[in-house]
Design a protein around this motif. Structure first.
Motif, PDB file in Angstrom:
ATOM      1  N   ARG A  87      42.977  39.207  43.655  1.00 38.50           N
ATOM      2  CA  ARG A  87      42.363  39.118  42.332  1.00 38.50           C
ATOM      3  C   ARG A  87      41.145  38.198  42.340  1.00 38.50           C
ATOM      4  NH1 ARG A  87      46.775  38.298  37.814  1.00 38.50           N
ATOM      5  NH2 ARG A  87      45.148  39.186  36.493  1.00 38.50           N
ATOM      6  N   VAL A  88      41.196  37.107  43.095  1.00 34.78           N
ATOM      7  CA  VAL A  88      40.006  36.253  43.124  1.00 34.78           C
ATOM      8  C   VAL A  88      38.897  36.942  43.899  1.00 34.78           C
ATOM      9  CG1 VAL A  88      40.406  34.871  45.220  1.00 34.78           C
ATOM     10  CG2 VAL A  88      39.247  33.855  43.267  1.00 34.78           C
ATOM     11  N   ARG A  89      39.253  37.737  44.900  1.00 32.64           N
ATOM     12  CA  ARG A  89      38.212  38.483  45.620  1.00 32.64           C
ATOM     13  C   ARG A  89      37.529  39.481  44.672  1.00 32.64           C
ATOM     14  NH1 ARG A  89      36.806  39.045  50.750  1.00 32.64           N
ATOM     15  NH2 ARG A  89      35.771  40.952  51.469  1.00 32.64           N
ATOM     16  N   ALA A  90      38.347  40.196  43.892  1.00 29.17           N
ATOM     17  CA  ALA A  90      37.777  41.145  42.939  1.00 29.17           C
ATOM     18  C   ALA A  90      36.913  40.416  41.905  1.00 29.17           C
ATOM     19  CB  ALA A  90      38.886  41.930  42.247  1.00 29.17           C
ATOM     20  N   GLY A  91      37.391  39.265  41.400  1.00 28.11           N
ATOM     21  CA  GLY A  91      36.619  38.497  40.433  1.00 28.11           C
ATOM     22  C   GLY A  91      35.320  37.981  41.024  1.00 28.11           C
ATOM     23  N   LEU A  92      35.369  37.504  42.265  1.00 33.24           N
ATOM     24  CA  LEU A  92      34.165  36.985  42.924  1.00 33.24           C
ATOM     25  C   LEU A  92      33.148  38.097  43.141  1.00 33.24           C
ATOM     26  CD1 LEU A  92      32.658  34.684  44.376  1.00 33.24           C
ATOM     27  CD2 LEU A  92      33.937  35.297  46.452  1.00 33.24           C
ATOM     28  N   ILE A  93      33.618  39.241  43.606  1.00 36.48           N
ATOM     29  CA  ILE A  93      32.705  40.370  43.838  1.00 36.48           C
ATOM     30  C   ILE A  93      32.056  40.817  42.530  1.00 36.48           C
ATOM     31  CG2 ILE A  93      32.715  42.846  44.417  1.00 36.48           C
ATOM     32  CD1 ILE A  93      34.618  42.097  46.747  1.00 36.48           C
ATOM     33  N   GLU A  94      32.848  40.906  41.455  1.00 40.41           N
ATOM     34  CA  GLU A  94      32.272  41.296  40.167  1.00 40.41           C
ATOM     35  C   GLU A  94      31.270  40.249  39.677  1.00 40.41           C
ATOM     36  OE1 GLU A  94      33.513  42.306  35.538  1.00 40.41           O
ATOM     37  OE2 GLU A  94      35.110  42.180  37.053  1.00 40.41           O
ATOM     38  N   PHE A  95      31.598  38.974  39.878  1.00 41.43           N
ATOM     39  CA  PHE A  95      30.680  37.894  39.473  1.00 41.43           C
ATOM     40  C   PHE A  95      29.347  38.050  40.203  1.00 41.43           C
ATOM     41  CE2 PHE A  95      28.855  33.666  39.545  1.00 41.43           C
ATOM     42  CZ  PHE A  95      29.189  33.109  38.319  1.00 41.43           C
ATOM     43  N   ILE A  96      29.394  38.289  41.505  1.00 38.94           N
ATOM     44  CA  ILE A  96      28.156  38.428  42.288  1.00 38.94           C
ATOM     45  C   ILE A  96      27.385  39.676  41.847  1.00 38.94           C
ATOM     46  CG2 ILE A  96      27.220  38.744  44.615  1.00 38.94           C
ATOM     47  CD1 ILE A  96      29.688  37.178  45.655  1.00 38.94           C
ATOM     48  N   GLU A  97      28.111  40.748  41.550  1.00 44.07           N
ATOM     49  CA  GLU A  97      27.457  41.959  41.054  1.00 44.07           C
ATOM     50  C   GLU A  97      26.730  41.680  39.750  1.00 44.07           C
ATOM     51  OE1 GLU A  97      30.462  45.398  42.862  1.00 44.07           O
ATOM     52  OE2 GLU A  97      30.790  44.582  40.853  1.00 44.07           O
ATOM     53  N   ARG A  98      27.369  40.937  38.854  1.00 44.75           N
ATOM     54  CA  ARG A  98      26.739  40.631  37.571  1.00 44.75           C
ATOM     55  C   ARG A  98      25.545  39.698  37.744  1.00 44.75           C
ATOM     56  NH1 ARG A  98      29.464  42.011  32.885  1.00 44.75           N
ATOM     57  NH2 ARG A  98      31.536  42.944  33.176  1.00 44.75           N
ATOM     58  N   VAL A  99      25.623  38.810  38.720  1.00 48.25           N
ATOM     59  CA  VAL A  99      24.477  37.951  39.025  1.00 48.25           C
ATOM     60  C   VAL A  99      23.326  38.789  39.588  1.00 48.25           C
ATOM     61  CG1 VAL A  99      23.683  36.135  40.602  1.00 48.25           C
ATOM     62  CG2 VAL A  99      25.811  35.838  39.319  1.00 48.25           C
ATOM     63  N   GLY A 100      23.693  39.833  40.359  1.00 53.42           N
ATOM     64  CA  GLY A 100      22.684  40.738  40.907  1.00 53.42           C
ATOM     65  C   GLY A 100      22.239  40.420  42.320  1.00 53.42           C
ATOM     66  N   ASP A 101      23.024  39.646  43.065  1.00 54.30           N
ATOM     67  CA  ASP A 101      22.655  39.287  44.443  1.00 54.30           C
ATOM     68  C   ASP A 101      23.346  40.248  45.411  1.00 54.30           C
ATOM     69  OD1 ASP A 101      22.099  38.128  46.890  1.00 54.30           O
ATOM     70  OD2 ASP A 101      22.409  36.073  46.185  1.00 54.30           O
ATOM     71  N   MET A 102      22.727  41.385  45.669  1.00 53.49           N
ATOM     72  CA  MET A 102      23.367  42.410  46.485  1.00 53.49           C
ATOM     73  C   MET A 102      23.455  42.020  47.957  1.00 53.49           C
ATOM     74  SD  MET A 102      24.359  44.623  44.342  1.00 53.49           S
ATOM     75  CE  MET A 102      24.558  43.347  43.103  1.00 53.49           C
ATOM     76  N   ASP A 103      22.508  41.201  48.432  1.00 52.35           N
ATOM     77  CA  ASP A 103      22.576  40.757  49.834  1.00 52.35           C
ATOM     78  C   ASP A 103      23.793  39.846  50.044  1.00 52.35           C
ATOM     79  OD1 ASP A 103      20.309  42.177  50.480  1.00 52.35           O
ATOM     80  OD2 ASP A 103      18.959  40.465  50.211  1.00 52.35           O
ATOM     81  N   LEU A 104      24.001  38.932  49.109  1.00 56.11           N
ATOM     82  CA  LEU A 104      25.171  38.062  49.216  1.00 56.11           C
ATOM     83  C   LEU A 104      26.451  38.883  49.086  1.00 56.11           C
ATOM     84  CD1 LEU A 104      26.463  35.265  49.432  1.00 56.11           C
ATOM     85  CD2 LEU A 104      26.264  35.061  46.946  1.00 56.11           C
ATOM     86  N   LEU A 105      26.449  39.860  48.199  1.00 55.62           N
ATOM     87  CA  LEU A 105      27.620  40.704  48.015  1.00 55.62           C
ATOM     88  C   LEU A 105      28.017  41.378  49.322  1.00 55.62           C
ATOM     89  CD1 LEU A 105      29.668  41.957  46.010  1.00 55.62           C
ATOM     90  CD2 LEU A 105      28.018  43.802  45.660  1.00 55.62           C
ATOM     91  N   ALA A 106      27.051  41.947  50.020  1.00 53.81           N
ATOM     92  CA  ALA A 106      27.337  42.609  51.298  1.00 53.81           C
ATOM     93  C   ALA A 106      27.889  41.616  52.312  1.00 53.81           C
ATOM     94  CB  ALA A 106      26.068  43.282  51.828  1.00 53.81           C
ATOM     95  N   TRP A 107      27.328  40.404  52.320  1.00 56.28           N
ATOM     96  CA  TRP A 107      27.788  39.387  53.272  1.00 56.28           C
ATOM     97  C   TRP A 107      29.231  38.973  52.957  1.00 56.28           C
ATOM     98  CZ3 TRP A 107      29.746  34.496  53.419  1.00 56.28           C
ATOM     99  CH2 TRP A 107      29.694  33.820  54.636  1.00 56.28           C
ATOM    100  N   VAL A 108      29.526  38.756  51.686  1.00 59.05           N
ATOM    101  CA  VAL A 108      30.877  38.353  51.290  1.00 59.05           C
ATOM    102  C   VAL A 108      31.896  39.421  51.673  1.00 59.05           C
ATOM    103  CG1 VAL A 108      32.366  37.949  49.277  1.00 59.05           C
ATOM    104  CG2 VAL A 108      30.168  36.768  49.465  1.00 59.05           C
TER     105      VAL A 108
END
Length: 467
Positions: free
Chosen positions: A181-202
């Motif tokens: 659940r924290v992974r899903a929350g973190l990924i959604e948070f990064i998506e909402r921030v809009g940092d797709m490069d960080l999202l791919a790295w995470v």
């Protein structure tokens, strides 16, 4: 104090409260005492709280005393030295980010209350929380966030840009399926921030194993410092106390190595789910039941309610009638676990307060209690015993609404306007049962309303007998 040689690898822990210091730090201390000193802890807070405790820990080079008490009243004192670095709080979290980005840091762990993850019943971020929305805005503007997600984003972005390598993110709290659940929350948070490069790295370079933690750790009482000094000769401004029982179950999914925790009693498993469900539904929900009921009859401590025959029966019947049928078959002896839990709660030396345990009911109802109701109804079973828990919470909430609680109620998941409206409604039971935050797709279910109404009558009779 004698210096301790540096470790090869670091676990950065966010949330340097009593529970972490009575649990994860203790397991690592046991590993050190077994001769394996390759790993050490670095501890920090991401909010400006516990300043006195952090200052005391820094003055003591991270050392502190743990007092444990068994149900038989046996006291033990142990000096814990596994926290090698205490990072002082400052708003930009520069030292925390640097430690988290260092290649030698292989695990970032954290202890957060259930409400602090802002996750709704569907496993998505709950954007009704203003502080979560504000945090997304901060990170979009290049500022450091104040939620767990904002802090993790800052650390992981620095780790990525500095080529710090893969890292495991490890929950140490009561959230069900916490790693997922924290992974899903973190990924959604990064998506909402809009940092797709960080999202791919995470997605590529982090893992988030589910874990279950257990040890009752009350707030340190005022007299603890003198008790520790009398027993050990140490004047310890950061001493903590807890029960003798301890348990940690972790799914063995680490991307960058881990301590050899299995050597010191940590259970490393393929799936934590049966252990997690037993703990959350039997221990956590029962704890809340006893705290709400005890508060209603003027008790201050958990052990007092546990030794009250009527309150103990509420908890016993809830587990026996509703939880055990839901969780069977199980690799755990659930009836024996129920009895061990009640024995632990009855430990008079722990002096765990109803105020501490009663907190955050608006997160505990959906997290700890609603799943059992949902499963019992799906199976066509009675929910009379489990319905006592929301009925007790409603009676507790009505006392809060009327300003008649003996202590300040803290609930990170509660909208006070909504809570007051439930209590002020013409039919408070129906209003409570209609709240979607609490019940999800069960909200308004006639079977739920009828069971909570019947349980409410039993709560009222219980309180009348104690008046």
């Amino acid at each position: 104090m004698n210096p301790i040689p540096p470790a090869e690898f670091t676990i950065l822990h966010l949330g340097l409260g009593s529970f972490h210091r009575a649990h994860q730090a203790v397991y690592l201390q046991a590993l050190h005492e077994a001769g394996d000193r390759r790993w050490a802890l670095s501890g920090a807070n991401i909010r400006p709280d516990m300043a006195d405790v952090l200052a005391a820990l820094r003055a003591q080079d991270g050392r502190y005393t743990l007092e444990t008490v068994s149900p038989a009243g046996e006291y033990r004192y142990q000096q814990i030295e596994s926290i090698r670095e205490v990072i002082p709080y400052e708003p930009k979290l520069a030292a925390v980010i640097a430690r988290g980005a260092a290649p030698s840091t292989r695990i970032i762990s954290f202890t957060v209350t259930e409400a602090g993850y802002y996750i709704d019943a569907k496993g998505k971020l709950d954007m009704s929380f203003a502080d979560l929305v504000a945090d997304i805005g901060r990170v979009q503007r290049g500022e450091i966030g104040q939620t767990i997600y904002g802090a993790l984003v800052a650390i992981l972005a620095a780790r990525r840009s500095g080529d710090g390598g893969p890292v495991t993110l490890l929950n140490c709290d009561n959230l069900r399926h916490n790693g997922e659940r924290v992974r899903a929350g973190l990924i959604e948070f990064i998506e909402r921030v809009g940092d797709m490069d960080l999202l791919a790295w995470v997605k590529a370079f982090t893992r988030c194993p589910n874990a279950m933690v257990d040890r009752i750790t009350p707030r340190p009482p005022a007299e603890l410092r003198e008790r520790v000094k009398a027993a050990t000769g140490r004047d310890d401004a950061a001493a903590i106390t807890g029960e003798s029982f301890i348990q940690w179950v972790i799914e063995d999914d680490f991307i960058a190595g881990r301590p050899d925790w299995g050597r010191v009693g940590v259970e490393l498993v393929n799936s934590v789910q049966p252990y997690e469900e037993a703990k959350i539904r039997i221990l956590n929900a029962t704890h809340s039941c006893i705290a709400w009921a005890g508060t209603l009859v003027g008790l201050n401590f958990i052990h007092e309610g546990t030794h009250d025959a009527e309150i103990r029966k509420f908890a016993f019947d809830y587990v026996t009638d509703d939880v055990i049928p839901c969780l069977s078959p199980s690799p755990i002896d659930l009836a024996a676990y129920r009895d061990v839990v009640l024995d632990r709660f009855g430990n008079p030396a722990i002096k765990d307060t109803n105020q501490r345990v009663a907190a955050d009911g608006f997160s505990k109802i959906p997290g700890f209690i609603a799943p059992t109701i949902r499963e019992r109804l799906a199976a066509g079973g009675s929910i009379d015993s489990v319905a006592m828990l929301p009925a007790l919470f409603l009676a507790f909430l009505q006392r809060w609404h009327a300003g008649q609680l003996s202590y300040a109620y803290q609930d990170q998941g509660m909208d006070p306007t909504v809570a007051h409206a439930i209590c002020a409604a013409q039919d408070p039971v129906a209003a409570l049962c209609a709240d979607r935050l609490l019940w999800g797709n069960l909200a308004g279910d006639e079977r739920l309303v009828a069971a909570v109404r019947g349980a409410g009558d039993r709560v009222a009779a219980f309180l009348a007998r104690r008046a």
